[in-house]
Scaffold this motif. Structure first.
Motif, PDB file in Angstrom:
ATOM      1  N   LEU A   8       0.831  -1.208   0.000  1.00 32.42           N
ATOM      2  CA  LEU A   8       0.000   0.000   0.000  1.00 32.42           C
ATOM      3  C   LEU A   8       0.865   1.258   0.000  1.00 32.42           C
ATOM      4  O   LEU A   8       0.512   2.260  -0.627  1.00 32.42           O
ATOM      5  CB  LEU A   8      -0.917   0.002   1.228  1.00 32.42           C
ATOM      6  N   LYS A   9       1.988   1.215   0.706  1.00 33.94           N
ATOM      7  CA  LYS A   9       2.876   2.376   0.724  1.00 33.94           C
ATOM      8  C   LYS A   9       3.348   2.722  -0.679  1.00 33.94           C
ATOM      9  O   LYS A   9       3.421   3.893  -1.072  1.00 33.94           O
ATOM     10  CB  LYS A   9       4.078   2.113   1.639  1.00 33.94           C
ATOM     11  N   GLN A  10       3.698   1.696  -1.461  1.00 29.47           N
ATOM     12  CA  GLN A  10       4.155   1.928  -2.830  1.00 29.47           C
ATOM     13  C   GLN A  10       3.041   2.531  -3.686  1.00 29.47           C
ATOM     14  O   GLN A  10       3.268   3.479  -4.443  1.00 29.47           O
ATOM     15  CB  GLN A  10       4.639   0.614  -3.442  1.00 29.47           C
ATOM     16  N   LEU A  11       1.844   1.975  -3.564  1.00 34.52           N
ATOM     17  CA  LEU A  11       0.723   2.470  -4.362  1.00 34.52           C
ATOM     18  C   LEU A  11       0.366   3.906  -3.977  1.00 34.52           C
ATOM     19  O   LEU A  11       0.073   4.742  -4.834  1.00 34.52           O
ATOM     20  CB  LEU A  11      -0.487   1.557  -4.183  1.00 34.52           C
ATOM     21  N   ARG A  12       0.432   4.198  -2.678  1.00 38.19           N
ATOM     22  CA  ARG A  12       0.123   5.563  -2.244  1.00 38.19           C
ATOM     23  C   ARG A  12       1.204   6.540  -2.697  1.00 38.19           C
ATOM     24  O   ARG A  12       0.912   7.702  -2.994  1.00 38.19           O
ATOM     25  CB  ARG A  12      -0.047   5.591  -0.721  1.00 38.19           C
ATOM     26  N   ALA A  13       2.429   6.081  -2.744  1.00 34.21           N
ATOM     27  CA  ALA A  13       3.505   6.931  -3.261  1.00 34.21           C
ATOM     28  C   ALA A  13       3.277   7.241  -4.730  1.00 34.21           C
ATOM     29  O   ALA A  13       3.463   8.383  -5.187  1.00 34.21           O
ATOM     30  CB  ALA A  13       4.862   6.246  -3.064  1.00 34.21           C
ATOM     31  N   LEU A  14       2.843   6.233  -5.496  1.00 35.63           N
ATOM     32  CA  LEU A  14       2.571   6.454  -6.917  1.00 35.63           C
ATOM     33  C   LEU A  14       1.434   7.458  -7.100  1.00 35.63           C
ATOM     34  O   LEU A  14       1.521   8.368  -7.937  1.00 35.63           O
ATOM     35  CB  LEU A  14       2.215   5.130  -7.591  1.00 35.63           C
ATOM     36  N   ILE A  15       0.367   7.304  -6.322  1.00 31.61           N
ATOM     37  CA  ILE A  15      -0.755   8.248  -6.415  1.00 31.61           C
ATOM     38  C   ILE A  15      -0.285   9.670  -6.106  1.00 31.61           C
ATOM     39  O   ILE A  15      -0.630  10.625  -6.809  1.00 31.61           O
ATOM     40  CB  ILE A  15      -1.884   7.842  -5.452  1.00 31.61           C
ATOM     41  N   ALA A  16       0.519   9.807  -5.057  1.00 34.35           N
ATOM     42  CA  ALA A  16       0.972  11.142  -4.642  1.00 34.35           C
ATOM     43  C   ALA A  16       1.850  11.785  -5.709  1.00 34.35           C
ATOM     44  O   ALA A  16       1.708  12.975  -6.014  1.00 34.35           O
ATOM     45  CB  ALA A  16       1.732  11.051  -3.319  1.00 34.35           C
ATOM     46  N   VAL A  17       2.755  11.018  -6.313  1.00 29.92           N
ATOM     47  CA  VAL A  17       3.625  11.589  -7.351  1.00 29.92           C
ATOM     48  C   VAL A  17       2.796  11.944  -8.580  1.00 29.92           C
ATOM     49  O   VAL A  17       2.997  12.993  -9.202  1.00 29.92           O
ATOM     50  CB  VAL A  17       4.757  10.611  -7.728  1.00 29.92           C
ATOM     51  N   ALA A  18       1.860  11.080  -8.948  1.00 30.65           N
ATOM     52  CA  ALA A  18       1.009  11.366 -10.108  1.00 30.65           C
ATOM     53  C   ALA A  18       0.167  12.614  -9.875  1.00 30.65           C
ATOM     54  O   ALA A  18      -0.022  13.427 -10.785  1.00 30.65           O
ATOM     55  CB  ALA A  18       0.119  10.170 -10.414  1.00 30.65           C
ATOM     56  N   ASP A  19      -0.345  12.789  -8.653  1.00 27.30           N
ATOM     57  CA  ASP A  19      -1.188  13.946  -8.352  1.00 27.30           C
ATOM     58  C   ASP A  19      -0.381  15.233  -8.273  1.00 27.30           C
ATOM     59  O   ASP A  19      -0.842  16.294  -8.715  1.00 27.30           O
ATOM     60  CB  ASP A  19      -1.933  13.729  -7.033  1.00 27.30           C
TER      61      ASP A  19
END
Length: 311
Positions: A8-19
């Motif tokens: 989940l940490k990885q997926l949330r990091a991806l969302i944050a960078v994309a946003d």
């Protein structure tokens, strides 16, 4: 792909960078260091076996690769599912038997609170969370799994099979009461298309319908169109004499009753569409969502505003 290596940490990091389009901004948003965000993205890319982010052509910021978009969509759905699970747990803790999130386009805000009140009277054991957004945001919410049910005027193609008609949705042209066309039983198209049209942002369902209607009248004549950020602003601008508006008549019931606005009368008006209830088809609805959908359909549109007929 090594799906068991995703976190989940990885997926949330991806969302944050994309946003945020930036490692630094993503780190600030998540309360982590830039190296930690960088490490999570690299580990995620290693697990997927593909690059998920790329620098923009201008060299400023990051944007998802095609593979990154796929993982990003899945990540947002995971977040939405977890958020809904948390909401259901909170609802049960508070004594409810179920919980649903009902999304509506902004035009529906003129009747959605009344609908929720009616549903709560009929289903007091189900907590209903109402979310109002514009059409684009509502479509994104459906795509990401943020809504159990949604109400809108024009269902997306992918949800046509799950679209339940709820009742008529009239649209018309609104005028200030002293407008030269306000008392006419018909109108000259050339007189109408010379007006300034006040409307919502490009891409809104109401604007798309307006453009289709006016295209038939204008025959290529250039129109004067000014976008405004809300139906309330548009109505006040029409009352002030800044132009005319093509709007859902459900947004202007009170102004029409009081005489502050008038409907243009003539052939083809009002333009009739329908309200629809969308039951997303990508995952089976919960028992609470099925029950609320049945209740909404059973109400037969009685929650919709009654539009006064212009004298």
């Amino acid at each position: 792909m090594r799906l068991d290596a995703l976190t989940l940490k990885q997926l949330r990091a991806l969302i944050a960078v994309a946003d945020h389009r930036s490692l630094t901004a993503a780190a600030e948003a998540l309360g982590q260091s830039v190296p930690a965000i960088h490490s999570q993205i690299k580990n995620l890319e290693s697990a997927v076996g593909k690059a998920l982010l790329a620098r923009s052509v201008e060299g400023e910021g990051f944007s998802p690769t095609p593979e990154g978009e796929d993982i990003l969509l899945a990540a947002r759905r995971v977040e939405a599912v977890l958020s809904q699970a948390a909401a259901r747990i909170r609802a049960r803790t508070a004594g409810f038997q179920g919980q649903i999130t009902l999304g509506t386009v902004s035009t529906a805000k003129y009747f959605a609170p009344r609908l929720v009140r009616m549903l709560r009277d009929r289903c007091p054991d189900i907590e209903i969370d109402l979310r109002v957004a514009n059409r684009e945001e509502t479509l994104i919410g459906l795509q990401h799994g943020q809504f159990d049910l949604a109400i809108m005027g024009r269902p997306p193609r992918g949800e046509l099979h799950g679209a339940i008609p709820l009742g008529p949705h009239p649209h018309g042209i609104l005028l200030p009461p002293d407008h030269r066309l306000a008392e006419a039983d018909g109108f000259d198209p050339s007189a109408l298309i010379s007006e300034t049209f006040l409307t919502r942002e490009a891409g809104s369902g109401t604007r798309i319908l307006m453009e289709r209607y006016l295209d038939r009248l204008s025959e290529g004549y250039p129109l004067t169109i000014k976008a405004m950020d809300s139906n309330e602003t548009i109505k006040q601008a029409v009352i002030a004499g800044l132009g005319v508006a093509f709007l859902s008549l459900h947004t202007a019931v009170e102004e029409l009753k009081s005489g502050r606005l008038k409907q243009l009368r003539g052939p083809g008006l009002p333009v009739m569409r329908h309200w629809y209830l969308i039951v997303p088809g990508d995952t089976p609805p919960s028992a609470a969502a099925r029950r609320i959908a049945e209740e909404i359909e059973g109400l037969g549109g009685t929650f919709l505003p009654a539009v006064p007929v212009s004298a």
